[in-house]
Every structure is written in structure tokens, then in C-alpha cells.
Design a protein around this motif. Structure first.
Motif, PDB file in Angstrom:
ATOM      1  N   GLN A  62       6.342  -6.236   8.640  1.00 51.06           N
ATOM      2  CA  GLN A  62       7.038  -7.000   7.609  1.00 51.06           C
ATOM      3  C   GLN A  62       6.091  -7.716   6.650  1.00 51.06           C
ATOM      4  OE1 GLN A  62      10.383  -6.802   7.349  1.00 51.06           O
ATOM      5  NE2 GLN A  62      10.291  -5.378   9.083  1.00 51.06           N
ATOM      6  N   ILE A  63       4.789  -7.551   6.841  1.00 55.12           N
ATOM      7  CA  ILE A  63       3.823  -8.212   5.952  1.00 55.12           C
ATOM      8  C   ILE A  63       2.945  -7.156   5.298  1.00 55.12           C
ATOM      9  CG2 ILE A  63       3.791 -10.360   7.266  1.00 55.12           C
ATOM     10  CD1 ILE A  63       1.234  -9.449   8.575  1.00 55.12           C
ATOM     11  N   PRO A  64       2.389  -7.458   4.116  1.00 49.61           N
ATOM     12  CA  PRO A  64       1.524  -6.490   3.434  1.00 49.61           C
ATOM     13  C   PRO A  64       0.331  -6.094   4.307  1.00 49.61           C
ATOM     14  CG  PRO A  64       2.109  -8.299   1.964  1.00 49.61           C
ATOM     15  CD  PRO A  64       2.579  -8.691   3.336  1.00 49.61           C
ATOM     16  N   SER A  65      -0.087  -4.851   4.208  1.00 50.82           N
ATOM     17  CA  SER A  65      -1.187  -4.358   5.037  1.00 50.82           C
ATOM     18  C   SER A  65      -2.496  -5.078   4.744  1.00 50.82           C
ATOM     19  CB  SER A  65      -1.373  -2.856   4.814  1.00 50.82           C
ATOM     20  OG  SER A  65      -1.639  -2.571   3.443  1.00 50.82           O
ATOM     21  N   SER A  66      -2.618  -5.660   3.542  1.00 48.78           N
ATOM     22  CA  SER A  66      -3.846  -6.378   3.192  1.00 48.78           C
ATOM     23  C   SER A  66      -4.042  -7.631   4.037  1.00 48.78           C
ATOM     24  CB  SER A  66      -3.823  -6.765   1.703  1.00 48.78           C
ATOM     25  OG  SER A  66      -2.718  -7.610   1.419  1.00 48.78           O
ATOM     26  N   TRP A  67      -2.963  -8.092   4.670  1.00 46.33           N
ATOM     27  CA  TRP A  67      -3.051  -9.288   5.515  1.00 46.33           C
ATOM     28  C   TRP A  67      -3.350  -8.952   6.970  1.00 46.33           C
ATOM     29  CZ3 TRP A  67      -3.243 -14.344   4.237  1.00 46.33           C
ATOM     30  CH2 TRP A  67      -2.910 -14.678   2.921  1.00 46.33           C
ATOM     31  N   HIS A  68      -3.296  -7.703   7.348  1.00 42.47           N
ATOM     32  CA  HIS A  68      -3.487  -7.331   8.748  1.00 42.47           C
ATOM     33  C   HIS A  68      -4.881  -7.712   9.241  1.00 42.47           C
ATOM     34  CE1 HIS A  68      -0.079  -4.077   8.831  1.00 42.47           C
ATOM     35  NE2 HIS A  68       0.336  -5.278   8.470  1.00 42.47           N
TER      36      HIS A  68
END
Length: 215
Positions: A153-159
Motif C-alpha cells: 500500500q506504499i510507494p516502492s521508493s519507501w521500501h
């Protein structure tokens, strides 16, 4: 205090003569072992990879994981060199006379902290996880901020930033400060400040840059 100074001097004398290349090789072998265990007990059991294996198309993933092994020494050498340089600049700015070689060896030994979560990750996924898929495996990092979010549920850039901010990283910061304090023989408070204003600041700026660039 004189007893402490003698013990420290004796420790540093041994420290200067330790084989940094042997330590580096040990760190690399530990990472190789953790990757191998993860591949053997986690990756190979993922349904998607089992299908690729049945189709005879697993060679591409084998190539990918093979390159991952080859990249470990290069990545660690780059990481240790950059981290040591940032800390060395921080020590220099505060007037601490610590050589780059001393800090490089300090960073090398402290890397052992990050072997623990790699092994815990494999243990968790094998024992407690319920048939995870590849993306769940890649998003998981023990005791990290990622646990508070649903990775889908969050952008992949935040992973990566959410995985990078974890308990082991905090322990690493503390060990770096203690290491500089021990090697320099100066005040612990200033050693903490050096790490906070050099490595920690650089680390947080890098995470911010990552989020902006890869969003």
C-alpha cells in the motif's frame, strides 16, 4: 585510570596488528552463507520459482543470484571505504587524531551487527511465515519500520528507507560511537556527536535522496 590506559594501549597494539584482509574475508563468507541459506530454504520454496524450475527457465534467476554473490565483496569494500571516510572527516573536524585505517578496521568489525538480521530473516521466513511470495520476502526486514506498514500500500521508493531504519542500525550507530571513543581515548559525548553529525547525518540524507529520486 592508569590500569584502564594500560589495557587500552595493549588492546590497540593488538588491534593495529590484526589482519584486516582476514576479517574482510570472514564478513564476506558470512554474507555468502546467509544468502545461501535464504536461497535454499526460502527462495527455492516460493511457488513462482518452482514453476520456473519445472519449465527449465530458472537459469535467469540462477544468474541473478550468482551475480549477487559476486557483488558482495565489491559492495562491502565500497560501503566500508565510504563509511570510514565520512567518520574520518567527522573525527578530523572535532580534532580527533584517528587514522583512516583505524576507522576502516573499526567499520569492518562493526559490520557483524548486520549479519544477525540476515540470519533472523531466514529463520523467520522458514519457521513463522505462511508461504510468503517473493515480494513479501524482499519487503521483510527484522525489527524495522516496515513492520508498521503494508508494503503493497506504499510507494516502492519507501521500501528501502523503511527497511534501513531498524533496531540493528541504531545498535550500529552506538557501536561506532563506542569504537571511536575507545580508539581515540577521548570523551564519549564527543564521540557520539561525531557519529551523529557525520555518519548518521549522511545516512539520513541518503535515505531522503533515495525517496526523492526513486519515487
Amino acid at each position: 585510570m592508569s590500569g584502564f590506559s594500560k589495557y587500552r594501549d595493549r588492546f590497540l597494539e593488538d588491534w593495529y596488528h590484526t589482519n584486516g584482509k582476514a576479517y574482510f574475508l570472514i564478513i564476506c563468507l558470512l554474507y555468502f552463507a546467509s544468502f545461501f541459506l535464504k536461497r535454499l530454504f526460502v527462495i527455492d520454496s516460493i511457488a513462482a520459482f518452482e514453476i520456473l524450475e519445472q519449465r527449465g527457465e530458472m537459469w535467469l534467476m540462477d544468474l541473478f543470484f550468482g551475480l549477487q554473490y559476486l557483488s558482495v565483496p565489491l559492495f562491502l569494500a565500497w560501503k566500508f571505504s565510504l563509511t570510514a571516510f565520512v567518520l574520518w572527516v567527522g573525527c578530523f573536524m572535532f580534532g580527533y587524531r584517528i587514522t583512516y585505517a583505524q576507522i576502516w578496521k573499526l567499520v569492518l568489525v562493526m559490520e557483524l551487527v548486520f549479519i544477525v538480521p540476515e540470519l533472523l530473516k531466514t529463520l523467520w521466513l522458514v519457521v513463522l511465515a505462511n508461504d510468503p511470495d517473493y515480494f513479501e520476502v524482499m519487503a521483510f526486514y527484522p525489527l524495522s519500520l516496515m513492520h508498521f506498514f503494508d508494503y503493497s500500500q506504499i510507494p516502492s521508493s519507501w521500501h528501502y528507507p523503511l527497511k534501513a531504519l531498524n533496531l540493528f542500525e541504531l545498535v550500529y550507530w552506538a557501536l561506532l560511537a563506542l569504537g571511536i571513543f575507545w580508539v581515540s581515548g577521548k570523551k564519549l559525548k564527543i564521540s557520539v556527536t561525531i557519529v551523529a553529525t557525520s555518519y548518521v547525518l549522511f545516512f539520513l540524507l541518503w535515505l531522503g535522496y533515495y525517496v526523492v529520486v526513486y519515487r
